[in-house]
Design a protein around this motif. Sequence first.
Motif, PDB file in Angstrom:
ATOM      1  N   PHE A 390       0.836  -1.200   0.000  1.00 21.81           N
ATOM      2  CA  PHE A 390       0.000   0.000   0.000  1.00 21.81           C
ATOM      3  C   PHE A 390       0.870   1.248   0.000  1.00 21.81           C
ATOM      4  N   ILE A 391       0.337   2.304  -0.598  1.00 23.12           N
ATOM      5  CA  ILE A 391       0.962   3.630  -0.493  1.00 23.12           C
ATOM      6  C   ILE A 391       0.086   4.477   0.420  1.00 23.12           C
ATOM      7  N   HIS A 392       0.700   5.045   1.466  1.00 20.84           N
ATOM      8  CA  HIS A 392      -0.037   5.884   2.417  1.00 20.84           C
ATOM      9  C   HIS A 392       0.754   7.169   2.649  1.00 20.84           C
ATOM     10  N   ARG A 393       0.037   8.299   2.614  1.00 22.18           N
ATOM     11  CA  ARG A 393       0.694   9.593   2.860  1.00 22.18           C
ATOM     12  C   ARG A 393      -0.100  10.379   3.889  1.00 22.18           C
ATOM     13  N   GLU A 394       0.533  10.619   5.018  1.00 24.21           N
ATOM     14  CA  GLU A 394      -0.123  11.369   6.091  1.00 24.21           C
ATOM     15  C   GLU A 394      -0.415  12.807   5.673  1.00 24.21           C
ATOM     16  N   ASP A 395       0.464  13.391   4.838  1.00 25.64           N
ATOM     17  CA  ASP A 395       0.273  14.801   4.475  1.00 25.64           C
ATOM     18  C   ASP A 395      -0.959  15.018   3.598  1.00 25.64           C
ATOM     19  N   ARG A 396      -1.575  13.930   3.100  1.00 27.31           N
ATOM     20  CA  ARG A 396      -2.798  14.067   2.329  1.00 27.31           C
ATOM     21  C   ARG A 396      -4.038  14.120   3.227  1.00 27.31           C
ATOM     22  N   TYR A 397      -3.879  13.784   4.487  1.00 25.10           N
ATOM     23  CA  TYR A 397      -5.021  13.725   5.402  1.00 25.10           C
ATOM     24  C   TYR A 397      -4.890  14.686   6.593  1.00 25.10           C
ATOM     25  N   VAL A 398      -3.658  15.115   6.902  1.00 25.92           N
ATOM     26  CA  VAL A 398      -3.437  15.982   8.066  1.00 25.92           C
ATOM     27  C   VAL A 398      -2.634  17.202   7.619  1.00 25.92           C
ATOM     28  N   GLU A 411       8.549  15.891  13.110  1.00 26.61           N
ATOM     29  CA  GLU A 411       8.549  16.756  11.928  1.00 26.61           C
ATOM     30  C   GLU A 411       7.382  16.387  11.008  1.00 26.61           C
ATOM     31  N   TYR A 412       6.777  17.390  10.411  1.00 25.50           N
ATOM     32  CA  TYR A 412       5.653  17.157   9.503  1.00 25.50           C
ATOM     33  C   TYR A 412       6.130  16.350   8.287  1.00 25.50           C
ATOM     34  N   PRO A 413       5.456  15.248   7.937  1.00 30.51           N
ATOM     35  CA  PRO A 413       5.933  14.350   6.869  1.00 30.51           C
ATOM     36  C   PRO A 413       5.545  14.831   5.473  1.00 30.51           C
ATOM     37  N   ALA A 414       5.957  16.027   5.113  1.00 23.94           N
ATOM     38  CA  ALA A 414       5.624  16.546   3.785  1.00 23.94           C
ATOM     39  C   ALA A 414       6.257  15.676   2.698  1.00 23.94           C
ATOM     40  N   ASN A 415       5.440  15.225   1.768  1.00 23.92           N
ATOM     41  CA  ASN A 415       5.891  14.427   0.617  1.00 23.92           C
ATOM     42  C   ASN A 415       6.516  13.085   0.998  1.00 23.92           C
ATOM     43  N   ILE A 416       6.293  12.640   2.225  1.00 24.12           N
ATOM     44  CA  ILE A 416       6.809  11.343   2.659  1.00 24.12           C
ATOM     45  C   ILE A 416       5.722  10.290   2.447  1.00 24.12           C
ATOM     46  N   GLY A 430       6.151  -5.490   6.421  1.00 27.09           N
ATOM     47  CA  GLY A 430       6.845  -4.338   7.012  1.00 27.09           C
ATOM     48  C   GLY A 430       6.572  -3.102   6.190  1.00 27.09           C
ATOM     49  N   GLY A 431       7.400  -2.102   6.373  1.00 31.61           N
ATOM     50  CA  GLY A 431       7.186  -0.859   5.644  1.00 31.61           C
ATOM     51  C   GLY A 431       8.473  -0.090   5.456  1.00 31.61           C
ATOM     52  N   ILE A 432       8.480   0.762   4.437  1.00 33.18           N
ATOM     53  CA  ILE A 432       9.605   1.663   4.193  1.00 33.18           C
ATOM     54  C   ILE A 432       9.028   3.044   3.898  1.00 33.18           C
ATOM     55  N   LYS A 433       9.900   4.032   3.916  1.00 33.69           N
ATOM     56  CA  LYS A 433       9.496   5.400   3.582  1.00 33.69           C
ATOM     57  C   LYS A 433      10.237   5.852   2.332  1.00 33.69           C
ATOM     58  N   LEU A 434       9.498   6.485   1.414  1.00 33.20           N
ATOM     59  CA  LEU A 434      10.080   7.064   0.213  1.00 33.20           C
ATOM     60  C   LEU A 434       9.713   8.541   0.151  1.00 33.20           C
ATOM     61  N   TYR A 435      10.540   9.318  -0.527  1.00 32.46           N
ATOM     62  CA  TYR A 435      10.246  10.743  -0.717  1.00 32.46           C
ATOM     63  C   TYR A 435       9.669  10.947  -2.113  1.00 32.46           C
ATOM     64  N   PHE A 436       8.564  11.666  -2.179  1.00 34.63           N
ATOM     65  CA  PHE A 436       7.907  11.898  -3.460  1.00 34.63           C
ATOM     66  C   PHE A 436       8.301  13.265  -4.011  1.00 34.63           C
ATOM     67  N   GLN A 437       9.063  13.250  -5.115  1.00 31.82           N
ATOM     68  CA  GLN A 437       9.430  14.486  -5.812  1.00 31.82           C
ATOM     69  C   GLN A 437       8.281  14.817  -6.765  1.00 31.82           C
ATOM     70  N   GLU A 438       7.324  15.592  -6.270  1.00 34.51           N
ATOM     71  CA  GLU A 438       6.115  15.833  -7.046  1.00 34.51           C
ATOM     72  C   GLU A 438       6.404  16.547  -8.359  1.00 34.51           C
TER      73      GLU A 438
END
Length: 456
Positions: A390-398, A411-416, A430-438
């Motif tokens: 799954f792809i989940h982004r907290e900055d899309r909901y908060v 720290e605010y997870p902008a684009n994480i 499990g899970g990993i974090k990626l940075y989205f270069q919009e």
Amino acid sequence: MYTDRTLPHDIEAEHSVIGSLLLDGDSLSKVSSILKPTDFYLEKNRYCFEACLNLSGRNEVINQVTVAHELSLQEKLDPVGGSVHLSDMVNGVPSPAHILHFAQIVQRTSIMRQLVQAAGSIANIGYESSPDTNDSLNRAEELLFGIRSERGTRDFAALRDVLDNYMAESLQPDINRLAPIQSGYNQFDQLLGGGMQRSDLLIVAARPSLGKSTLVINMAAAAAANGNNVGIFSLEMSAEQIALRLLSSEAHVDSHRLRLQLINEMEEQRLFDAIGNLSDLPLYIDDTPFQTIVEMRSKARRLQAERGLDLIIVDYLQLINGSGGRNGNRVQEMGEISRSLKGMARDLNVPVLACSQLSRAIEQRPDHRPMLSDLRESGSIEQDADVVAFIHREDRYVDPDAWEKRYPTQEYPANIADIIIAKHRNGRTGGIKLYFQERFVKFENLEIYQQDPVSA
């Protein structure tokens, strides 16, 4: 065209199979996995083989007396030729020990008959003069594939033989033939045991606009850059849109300005360099919308035969047309589609990486984190997939203010983006974090972005 020639058959081999069974009923276990009643050319031999199968299914003894009785119950003893014909087949058997050899002859002639019949059907397709040549070719290919797939049954294999085959294949000079396909995201590959495993069905699922198409296209480009042949079925975006996304990612040029052709000289040079790099990639795009799984499988087999194939991308699953034979039940259609995608992965021995939509149930939960039950029209998708991410982004909901109140020390997870592996049939979740270069339509390993952020 073919009526003036006798169809391939071997009556002596058929009689030897039936005669061997009448002498040694236990030998049915040697041939039941490779023969069906329809493999026999003579109808009376089909009846005899069916009688043997029926007796075996009831755990009854198979011999000349019991088969004659079974045929009599089915009112087929006289059409077969009576007990006399059964005796003749018994007397004509060279040795029941050779039943497997006789069965292989019967199987081979049956396949040849099916080929002749398929050729006739293909000829009829040609005479239809359909304006849709691709549809005609797909139907023709499916007829031939149907013959092969019917023979795809497998029997028990000793673990020793499986391991011997594994060692033999592992020691082949072409070690990449069995190697996992790396996605370009190190932590993701580590969770999957070195990369996307061959014959696996992997699902990347998210709500709209969270980047599932971007992620799988990034993975496709990374796999192709490693020398793997990649086929993309893009049912949503055109080939040109995918090419522009790849250009933006590779050249680090703002995707919006690239579409409007508002680029400066430095960016133009980077674009020329990117075009050179991307043009050499063994990456093939089919952007036909609303395809059926049969069409996709035919095209994938053709690509594998002509160019080679190591990875298939499907974007996205819910846009695949079902067979239409499920009375409009989309859940059952999705079940058929997901099973077929898994079958495609196994048949071609490649990973199939497919995007999937998630249901709106996520929006109604306080934490908005996806679960397996959120897979849209899903029960079978979850069941058939080897990996579900799954792809989940907290900055899309908060928003930042709400985040600071809720988590003042974080720290605010902008684009994480959280990539959550919720199911892994052969390994750990499990899970990993990626940075989205919009701006560049690109996911990056988080540690790479933190070390070397790209400026416009």
